[in-house]
Design a protein around this motif. Structure first.
Motif, PDB file in Angstrom:
ATOM      1  N   ALA A   1       0.209   8.887  10.983  1.00  0.00           N
ATOM      2  CA  ALA A   1       0.337   8.995  12.434  1.00  0.00           C
ATOM      3  C   ALA A   1       0.332  10.440  12.907  1.00  0.00           C
ATOM      4  O   ALA A   1      -0.167  10.744  13.987  1.00  0.00           O
ATOM      5  N   ILE A   2       0.845  11.346  12.095  1.00  0.00           N
ATOM      6  CA  ILE A   2       0.998  12.744  12.512  1.00  0.00           C
ATOM      7  C   ILE A   2      -0.159  13.637  12.077  1.00  0.00           C
ATOM      8  O   ILE A   2      -0.359  14.705  12.645  1.00  0.00           O
ATOM      9  N   CYS A   3      -0.959  13.221  11.125  1.00  0.00           N
ATOM     10  CA  CYS A   3      -1.997  14.076  10.548  1.00  0.00           C
ATOM     11  C   CYS A   3      -3.043  14.494  11.580  1.00  0.00           C
ATOM     12  O   CYS A   3      -3.751  13.652  12.132  1.00  0.00           O
ATOM     13  N   PRO A   4      -3.176  15.807  11.840  1.00  0.00           N
ATOM     14  CA  PRO A   4      -4.151  16.260  12.839  1.00  0.00           C
ATOM     15  C   PRO A   4      -5.599  16.112  12.376  1.00  0.00           C
ATOM     16  O   PRO A   4      -6.513  16.120  13.190  1.00  0.00           O
ATOM     17  N   ALA A   5      -5.828  15.941  11.081  1.00  0.00           N
ATOM     18  CA  ALA A   5      -7.180  15.794  10.554  1.00  0.00           C
ATOM     19  C   ALA A   5      -7.535  14.335  10.266  1.00  0.00           C
ATOM     20  O   ALA A   5      -8.624  14.059   9.780  1.00  0.00           O
ATOM     21  N   ASN A   6      -6.619  13.421  10.565  1.00  0.00           N
ATOM     22  CA  ASN A   6      -6.814  12.002  10.224  1.00  0.00           C
ATOM     23  C   ASN A   6      -7.218  11.852   8.765  1.00  0.00           C
ATOM     24  O   ASN A   6      -8.119  11.077   8.431  1.00  0.00           O
ATOM     25  N   ALA A   7      -6.560  12.599   7.900  1.00  0.00           N
ATOM     26  CA  ALA A   7      -6.918  12.641   6.484  1.00  0.00           C
ATOM     27  C   ALA A   7      -6.030  11.782   5.605  1.00  0.00           C
ATOM     28  O   ALA A   7      -6.131  11.848   4.385  1.00  0.00           O
ATOM     29  N   VAL A   8      -5.165  10.988   6.205  1.00  0.00           N
ATOM     30  CA  VAL A   8      -4.285  10.125   5.417  1.00  0.00           C
ATOM     31  C   VAL A   8      -4.755   8.692   5.576  1.00  0.00           C
ATOM     32  O   VAL A   8      -4.906   8.189   6.688  1.00  0.00           O
ATOM     33  N   SER A   9      -4.993   8.050   4.457  1.00  0.00           N
ATOM     34  CA  SER A   9      -5.379   6.641   4.468  1.00  0.00           C
ATOM     35  C   SER A   9      -4.386   5.881   3.605  1.00  0.00           C
ATOM     36  O   SER A   9      -3.520   6.476   2.964  1.00  0.00           O
ATOM     37  N   MET A  10      -4.512   4.587   3.594  1.00  0.00           N
ATOM     38  CA  MET A  10      -3.645   3.763   2.776  1.00  0.00           C
ATOM     39  C   MET A  10      -4.485   3.097   1.690  1.00  0.00           C
ATOM     40  O   MET A  10      -5.615   2.673   1.942  1.00  0.00           O
ATOM     41  N   ARG A  11      -3.924   3.031   0.489  1.00  0.00           N
ATOM     42  CA  ARG A  11      -4.592   2.361  -0.619  1.00  0.00           C
ATOM     43  C   ARG A  11      -3.592   1.430  -1.284  1.00  0.00           C
ATOM     44  O   ARG A  11      -2.379   1.586  -1.105  1.00  0.00           O
TER      45      ARG A  11
ATOM     46  N   HIS B   1       0.827  -1.193   0.000  1.00  0.00           N
ATOM     47  CA  HIS B   1       0.000   0.000   0.000  1.00  0.00           C
ATOM     48  C   HIS B   1       0.871   1.256   0.000  1.00  0.00           C
ATOM     49  O   HIS B   1       2.065   1.189   0.282  1.00  0.00           O
ATOM     50  N   VAL B   2       0.241   2.366  -0.347  1.00  0.00           N
ATOM     51  CA  VAL B   2       0.861   3.693  -0.294  1.00  0.00           C
ATOM     52  C   VAL B   2      -0.145   4.642   0.362  1.00  0.00           C
ATOM     53  O   VAL B   2      -1.331   4.336   0.459  1.00  0.00           O
ATOM     54  N   ALA B   3       0.329   5.780   0.773  1.00  0.00           N
ATOM     55  CA  ALA B   3      -0.535   6.772   1.414  1.00  0.00           C
ATOM     56  C   ALA B   3      -1.404   7.488   0.384  1.00  0.00           C
ATOM     57  O   ALA B   3      -1.031   7.618  -0.781  1.00  0.00           O
ATOM     58  N   ALA B   4      -2.552   7.947   0.847  1.00  0.00           N
ATOM     59  CA  ALA B   4      -3.464   8.743   0.020  1.00  0.00           C
ATOM     60  C   ALA B   4      -4.055   9.834   0.908  1.00  0.00           C
ATOM     61  O   ALA B   4      -4.338   9.603   2.081  1.00  0.00           O
ATOM     62  N   ILE B   5      -4.230  11.015   0.346  1.00  0.00           N
ATOM     63  CA  ILE B   5      -4.770  12.155   1.082  1.00  0.00           C
ATOM     64  C   ILE B   5      -6.272  12.245   0.814  1.00  0.00           C
ATOM     65  O   ILE B   5      -6.709  12.293  -0.332  1.00  0.00           O
ATOM     66  N   GLU B   6      -7.052  12.294   1.876  1.00  0.00           N
ATOM     67  CA  GLU B   6      -8.508  12.365   1.776  1.00  0.00           C
ATOM     68  C   GLU B   6      -8.971  13.830   1.710  1.00  0.00           C
ATOM     69  O   GLU B   6      -8.200  14.750   1.957  1.00  0.00           O
ATOM     70  N   GLU B   7     -10.238  14.019   1.414  1.00  0.00           N
ATOM     71  CA  GLU B   7     -10.813  15.360   1.293  1.00  0.00           C
ATOM     72  C   GLU B   7     -10.844  16.126   2.617  1.00  0.00           C
ATOM     73  O   GLU B   7     -10.948  17.342   2.624  1.00  0.00           O
ATOM     74  N   SER B   8     -10.765  15.426   3.737  1.00  0.00           N
ATOM     75  CA  SER B   8     -10.795  16.103   5.035  1.00  0.00           C
ATOM     76  C   SER B   8      -9.460  16.746   5.402  1.00  0.00           C
ATOM     77  O   SER B   8      -9.331  17.332   6.483  1.00  0.00           O
ATOM     78  N   CYS B   9      -8.486  16.684   4.529  1.00  0.00           N
ATOM     79  CA  CYS B   9      -7.172  17.311   4.744  1.00  0.00           C
ATOM     80  C   CYS B   9      -7.353  18.799   5.005  1.00  0.00           C
ATOM     81  O   CYS B   9      -8.091  19.488   4.292  1.00  0.00           O
ATOM     82  N   PHE B  10      -6.701  19.312   6.037  1.00  0.00           N
ATOM     83  CA  PHE B  10      -6.813  20.726   6.372  1.00  0.00           C
ATOM     84  C   PHE B  10      -6.454  21.618   5.187  1.00  0.00           C
ATOM     85  O   PHE B  10      -7.109  22.628   4.936  1.00  0.00           O
TER      86      PHE B  10
ATOM     87  N   LYS C   1      -6.815  21.094   2.083  1.00  0.00           N
ATOM     88  CA  LYS C   1      -7.899  21.105   1.092  1.00  0.00           C
ATOM     89  C   LYS C   1      -9.078  21.947   1.537  1.00  0.00           C
ATOM     90  O   LYS C   1      -9.902  22.344   0.727  1.00  0.00           O
ATOM     91  N   THR C   2      -9.166  22.225   2.828  1.00  0.00           N
ATOM     92  CA  THR C   2     -10.235  23.087   3.338  1.00  0.00           C
ATOM     93  C   THR C   2      -9.760  24.520   3.551  1.00  0.00           C
ATOM     94  O   THR C   2     -10.484  25.330   4.115  1.00  0.00           O
ATOM     95  N   GLY C   3      -8.519  24.824   3.129  1.00  0.00           N
ATOM     96  CA  GLY C   3      -8.005  26.181   3.196  1.00  0.00           C
ATOM     97  C   GLY C   3      -7.098  26.482   4.373  1.00  0.00           C
ATOM     98  O   GLY C   3      -6.600  27.588   4.509  1.00  0.00           O
ATOM     99  N   VAL C   4      -6.872  25.520   5.243  1.00  0.00           N
ATOM    100  CA  VAL C   4      -6.010  25.714   6.403  1.00  0.00           C
ATOM    101  C   VAL C   4      -4.588  25.276   6.039  1.00  0.00           C
ATOM    102  O   VAL C   4      -4.384  24.177   5.523  1.00  0.00           O
ATOM    103  N   HIS C   5      -3.625  26.135   6.324  1.00  0.00           N
ATOM    104  CA  HIS C   5      -2.233  25.812   5.997  1.00  0.00           C
ATOM    105  C   HIS C   5      -1.703  24.753   6.964  1.00  0.00           C
ATOM    106  O   HIS C   5      -1.604  24.981   8.165  1.00  0.00           O
ATOM    107  N   CYS C   6      -1.395  23.575   6.451  1.00  0.00           N
ATOM    108  CA  CYS C   6      -0.848  22.475   7.252  1.00  0.00           C
ATOM    109  C   CYS C   6       0.079  21.665   6.367  1.00  0.00           C
ATOM    110  O   CYS C   6      -0.281  21.329   5.237  1.00  0.00           O
ATOM    111  N   GLN C   7       1.253  21.366   6.865  1.00  0.00           N
ATOM    112  CA  GLN C   7       2.189  20.524   6.126  1.00  0.00           C
ATOM    113  C   GLN C   7       2.776  19.446   7.026  1.00  0.00           C
ATOM    114  O   GLN C   7       3.897  18.996   6.830  1.00  0.00           O
TER     115      GLN C   7
END
Length: 165
Positions: free
Chosen positions: A149-159, A94-103, A105-111
Protein backbone atom coordinates in the motif's frame (compact mmCIF):
# COMPACT_ATOMS: atom_id res chain seq x y z
CA UNK A 1 -7.55 -22.90 -9.94
CA UNK A 2 -5.94 -20.23 -12.06
CA UNK A 3 -7.19 -19.46 -15.54
CA UNK A 4 -4.76 -20.27 -18.35
CA UNK A 5 -3.22 -17.46 -20.36
CA UNK A 6 -4.48 -18.00 -23.89
CA UNK A 7 -2.59 -15.16 -25.51
CA UNK A 8 -1.73 -15.58 -29.17
CA UNK A 9 1.98 -16.02 -28.40
CA UNK A 10 1.36 -18.77 -25.86
CA UNK A 11 -1.16 -20.48 -28.11
CA UNK A 12 1.20 -20.50 -31.11
CA UNK A 13 4.21 -21.67 -29.09
CA UNK A 14 2.24 -24.29 -27.21
CA UNK A 15 2.89 -22.71 -23.81
CA UNK A 16 0.06 -22.35 -21.34
CA UNK A 17 1.00 -19.85 -18.67
CA UNK A 18 -1.45 -19.67 -15.80
CA UNK A 19 -2.27 -16.45 -14.04
CA UNK A 20 -1.81 -16.43 -10.26
CA UNK A 21 -4.98 -16.96 -8.27
CA UNK A 22 -6.66 -13.79 -7.01
CA UNK A 23 -5.87 -12.56 -3.52
CA UNK A 24 -8.71 -13.50 -1.21
CA UNK A 25 -9.75 -12.15 2.22
CA UNK A 26 -7.86 -13.23 5.33
CA UNK A 27 -8.63 -16.67 6.74
CA UNK A 28 -9.99 -17.90 3.42
CA UNK A 29 -8.51 -20.16 0.80
CA UNK A 30 -9.45 -20.46 -2.84
CA UNK A 31 -11.02 -23.86 -2.17
CA UNK A 32 -13.41 -22.51 0.47
CA UNK A 33 -14.29 -19.49 -1.65
CA UNK A 34 -15.10 -21.76 -4.59
CA UNK A 35 -17.10 -24.27 -2.57
CA UNK A 36 -18.94 -22.11 -0.04
CA UNK A 37 -19.03 -18.44 -1.10
CA UNK A 38 -22.38 -17.35 -2.52
CA UNK A 39 -21.17 -13.91 -3.57
CA UNK A 40 -23.59 -12.14 -1.23
CA UNK A 41 -21.09 -9.31 -0.57
CA UNK A 42 -21.53 -9.22 3.21
CA UNK A 43 -17.78 -9.46 3.79
CA UNK A 44 -17.11 -6.71 1.24
CA UNK A 45 -19.58 -4.36 2.91
CA UNK A 46 -18.21 -5.15 6.37
CA UNK A 47 -14.53 -4.40 5.62
CA UNK A 48 -13.67 -1.12 7.40
CA UNK A 49 -10.50 -0.71 5.31
CA UNK A 50 -12.46 -1.04 2.02
CA UNK A 51 -9.83 -3.37 0.55
CA UNK A 52 -12.34 -5.98 -0.63
CA UNK A 53 -14.21 -5.86 -3.92
CA UNK A 54 -16.22 -8.41 -5.91
CA UNK A 55 -14.70 -10.43 -8.74
CA UNK A 56 -16.69 -11.29 -11.86
CA UNK A 57 -18.69 -13.87 -9.87
CA UNK A 58 -19.32 -11.59 -6.89
CA UNK A 59 -16.74 -13.35 -4.73
CA UNK A 60 -14.38 -11.18 -2.68
CA UNK A 61 -10.90 -10.26 -3.86
CA UNK A 62 -8.46 -8.10 -1.99
CA UNK A 63 -6.47 -5.11 -3.24
CA UNK A 64 -3.67 -3.49 -1.28
CA UNK A 65 -3.56 -0.40 -3.51
CA UNK A 66 -4.19 2.14 -0.73
CA UNK A 67 -4.57 0.29 2.58
CA UNK A 68 -3.56 -2.85 4.38
CA UNK A 69 -5.53 -5.52 6.20
CA UNK A 70 -5.77 -4.88 9.93
CA UNK A 71 -6.97 -8.42 10.71
CA UNK A 72 -10.08 -7.07 12.43
CA UNK A 73 -12.15 -10.13 11.33
CA UNK A 74 -15.15 -7.94 10.40
CA UNK A 75 -15.34 -9.79 7.07
CA UNK A 76 -15.40 -13.17 8.79
CA UNK A 77 -18.02 -12.07 11.31
CA UNK A 78 -20.30 -10.76 8.56
CA UNK A 79 -20.13 -13.87 6.39
CA UNK A 80 -23.18 -16.16 6.71
CA UNK A 81 -21.42 -19.11 5.01
CA UNK A 82 -18.59 -21.41 6.21
CA UNK A 83 -15.99 -19.59 4.11
CA UNK A 84 -13.62 -18.30 6.79
CA UNK A 85 -11.12 -20.43 8.70
CA UNK A 86 -10.52 -20.27 12.42
CA UNK A 87 -8.51 -17.26 13.60
CA UNK A 88 -5.73 -19.57 14.83
CA UNK A 89 -4.89 -20.42 11.19
CA UNK A 90 -2.50 -18.32 9.09
CA UNK A 91 -4.57 -15.39 7.81
CA UNK A 92 -3.20 -15.27 4.28
CA UNK A 93 -1.80 -17.94 1.97
CA UNK A 94 0.56 -15.33 0.49
CA UNK A 95 3.58 -13.24 1.50
CA UNK A 96 5.07 -10.07 0.05
CA UNK A 97 7.71 -10.10 -2.67
CA UNK A 98 9.85 -7.23 -3.95
CA UNK A 99 9.89 -6.75 -7.73
CA UNK A 100 12.73 -5.40 -9.88
CA UNK A 101 11.03 -2.00 -10.18
CA UNK A 102 11.86 -1.30 -6.51
CA UNK A 103 13.52 2.10 -6.18
CA UNK A 104 16.31 0.64 -4.03
CA UNK A 105 17.14 -1.87 -6.78
CA UNK A 106 17.51 1.00 -9.24
CA UNK A 107 19.85 2.91 -6.90
CA UNK A 108 17.36 5.24 -5.22
CA UNK A 109 17.38 5.18 -1.42
CA UNK A 110 13.87 4.18 -0.27
CA UNK A 111 12.78 2.24 2.79
CA UNK A 112 9.05 2.96 2.75
CA UNK A 113 8.07 -0.71 2.77
CA UNK A 114 10.26 -1.48 5.79
CA UNK A 115 8.95 1.52 7.70
CA UNK A 116 5.35 0.46 7.04
CA UNK A 117 5.75 -3.23 7.93
CA UNK A 118 4.09 -3.85 11.32
CA UNK A 119 5.90 -7.17 11.71
CA UNK A 120 9.39 -5.85 10.87
CA UNK A 121 9.56 -8.58 8.21
CA UNK A 122 11.50 -6.35 5.80
CA UNK A 123 15.16 -5.78 6.43
CA UNK A 124 17.60 -3.78 4.32
CA UNK A 125 20.90 -5.32 3.27
CA UNK A 126 23.61 -2.65 2.94
CA UNK A 127 25.66 -2.62 -0.23
CA UNK A 128 28.71 -0.66 -1.23
CA UNK A 129 27.99 2.18 -3.63
CA UNK A 130 24.24 1.78 -3.65
CA UNK A 131 21.04 1.98 -1.71
CA UNK A 132 20.36 -0.82 0.80
CA UNK A 133 18.29 -3.62 -0.75
CA UNK A 134 15.05 -4.83 0.87
CA UNK A 135 14.76 -8.47 1.85
CA UNK A 136 11.57 -10.05 3.13
CA UNK A 137 11.68 -12.61 5.90
CA UNK A 138 8.81 -14.80 4.67
CA UNK A 139 8.36 -16.50 8.04
CA UNK A 140 7.59 -13.13 9.65
CA UNK A 141 5.45 -11.72 6.82
CA UNK A 142 1.72 -11.85 7.55
CA UNK A 143 0.73 -10.78 4.02
CA UNK A 144 -1.18 -7.77 5.37
CA UNK A 145 -0.22 -5.55 2.43
CA UNK A 146 1.08 -2.57 4.40
CA UNK A 147 4.26 -2.60 2.34
CA UNK A 148 2.34 -2.83 -0.95
CA UNK A 149 0.00 0.00 0.00
CA UNK A 150 2.85 2.41 0.77
CA UNK A 151 5.34 1.53 -1.99
CA UNK A 152 5.83 4.57 -4.27
CA UNK A 153 7.11 2.33 -7.09
CA UNK A 154 4.30 -0.25 -6.82
CA UNK A 155 7.10 -2.80 -6.56
CA UNK A 156 5.56 -5.05 -3.93
CA UNK A 157 3.49 -8.00 -5.05
CA UNK A 158 2.12 -11.02 -3.26
CA UNK A 159 3.17 -14.60 -3.95
CA UNK A 160 2.08 -17.90 -2.49
CA UNK A 161 3.63 -18.63 0.88
CA UNK A 162 6.05 -21.55 0.75
CA UNK A 163 4.68 -23.00 3.93
CA UNK A 164 2.13 -21.98 6.49
CA UNK A 165 4.01 -21.29 9.71
Amino acid sequence: MAAPDISRRNFLTGRARTAPPPLRPPWTREETITSACTGCGACIDACPEAILSPDSRGRPVISFADRECTFCRACAQACPEPVFLDASERAFAHVAAIEESCFAKTGVHCQSCGDACPEAAIRFRPRIGGAPLPEIEAAQCTGCGACAAICPANAVSMRAAESNP
